[in-house]
Motif scaffolding. Structure first.
Motif, PDB file in Angstrom:
ATOM      1  N   SER A  60     -49.044  42.364  -0.861  1.00 45.04           N
ATOM      2  CA  SER A  60     -48.420  43.503  -0.184  1.00 45.04           C
ATOM      3  C   SER A  60     -49.130  43.772   1.125  1.00 45.04           C
ATOM      4  N   LYS A  61     -48.426  44.489   1.995  1.00 47.51           N
ATOM      5  CA  LYS A  61     -48.986  44.916   3.286  1.00 47.51           C
ATOM      6  C   LYS A  61     -49.129  46.432   3.236  1.00 47.51           C
ATOM      7  N   GLU A  62     -50.287  46.926   3.653  1.00 47.20           N
ATOM      8  CA  GLU A  62     -50.534  48.368   3.685  1.00 47.20           C
ATOM      9  C   GLU A  62     -50.614  48.823   5.127  1.00 47.20           C
ATOM     10  N   GLU A  63     -49.878  49.859   5.442  1.00 53.95           N
ATOM     11  CA  GLU A  63     -49.929  50.400   6.801  1.00 53.95           C
ATOM     12  C   GLU A  63     -49.626  51.889   6.753  1.00 53.95           C
ATOM     13  N   ASN A  69     -44.110  45.374  -0.164  1.00 56.49           N
ATOM     14  CA  ASN A  69     -44.295  44.096  -0.854  1.00 56.49           C
ATOM     15  C   ASN A  69     -43.857  42.955   0.056  1.00 56.49           C
ATOM     16  N   ILE A  70     -44.687  41.921   0.125  1.00 53.31           N
ATOM     17  CA  ILE A  70     -44.356  40.753   0.939  1.00 53.31           C
ATOM     18  C   ILE A  70     -43.784  39.654   0.048  1.00 53.31           C
ATOM     19  N   VAL A  71     -44.541  39.303  -1.026  1.00 57.48           N
ATOM     20  CA  VAL A  71     -44.101  38.167  -1.842  1.00 57.48           C
ATOM     21  C   VAL A  71     -44.784  38.201  -3.208  1.00 57.48           C
ATOM     22  N   LEU A  72     -44.110  37.616  -4.187  1.00 62.69           N
ATOM     23  CA  LEU A  72     -44.688  37.349  -5.495  1.00 62.69           C
ATOM     24  C   LEU A  72     -44.889  35.840  -5.532  1.00 62.69           C
ATOM     25  N   LEU A  73     -46.152  35.391  -5.497  1.00 58.88           N
ATOM     26  CA  LEU A  73     -46.438  33.956  -5.424  1.00 58.88           C
ATOM     27  C   LEU A  73     -46.361  33.298  -6.795  1.00 58.88           C
ATOM     28  N   GLN A  74     -45.900  32.056  -6.796  1.00 57.89           N
ATOM     29  CA  GLN A  74     -45.879  31.200  -7.974  1.00 57.89           C
ATOM     30  C   GLN A  74     -47.011  30.187  -7.838  1.00 57.89           C
ATOM     31  N   PRO A  75     -47.453  29.560  -8.941  1.00 58.11           N
ATOM     32  CA  PRO A  75     -48.524  28.556  -8.839  1.00 58.11           C
ATOM     33  C   PRO A  75     -48.210  27.484  -7.797  1.00 58.11           C
TER      34      PRO A  75
END
Length: 181
Positions: A60-63, A69-75
């Motif tokens: 996520s990006k905090e500002e 939320n930017i992305v949910l990464l997979q392996p």
């Protein structure tokens, strides 16, 4: 469970839904959902990289108090987030290239010479300097494991055709300067 990271670290975290594990790097937060991952967030670099080995993480990006939320990464996925442009890209990554530093491995694949020097300085605590800036973008491909800075310097000399000299202070090597013959 929250930490603030400036530099690079590899994490192996067990899932605990009642106490999430969060890594803050600049204005990027990585929330762990039970996983193994690497975060590279060095000061003065233009990118933050989150590399997921196993499990899943949410980035996520905090500002100004808002979380996006930017992305949910997979392996086997890596988020490379450009700090200035505030843009992230998801791509596949090489496990050894991203996490090899834990086993004293240095892996360079078509890496600009200037970037190689940055990684060498972090690894060895010695300043590496390039006198002829026209070599800055020359691409270097090399693998080193448990190599001394002398071994690496000799290999770079052979790869580039450059010479190098050492600068010492109090009988201790402080800088290696590469130059055109």
């Amino acid at each position: 469970r929250e930490i603030y990271l400036e530099g690079e670290a590899f994490f192996e975290v067990k899932q605990d839904t009642s106490r999430p594990f969060i890594v803050h790097s600049g204005n990027i937060s990585t929330t762990v959902l039970g996983t193994k991952f690497n975060v590279s967030a060095f000061p003065n670099e233009k990118n933050i990289a989150v590399s997921l080995v196993e499990g899943s993480v949410k980035v996520s990006k905090e500002e100004s108090g808002t979380i996006e939320n930017i992305v949910l990464l997979q392996p086997d996925q890596q988020l490379v987030y450009n700090i200035e442009r505030e843009i992230g890209t998801v791509e596949q990554f090489d496990l050894q290239e991203a996490t090899g530093w834990k086993e004293n491995k240095l892996i360079f694949r078509k890496e600009p010479f200037a970037n190689v020097f940055v990684k060498l300085e972090r690894t060895y605590g010695i300043k590496f300097e390039l006198k002829d800036k026209s070599f800055s973008n020359q691409k270097i491909t090399a693998n080193f494991q448990n190599a001394s800075f002398w071994t690496v310097s000799e290999a770079l000399k052979k790869l580039t055709g450059l010479q190098y000299k050492t600068i010492k202070e109090n009988n201790e090597t402080k800088k290696i300067v590469f130059y055109k013959k």
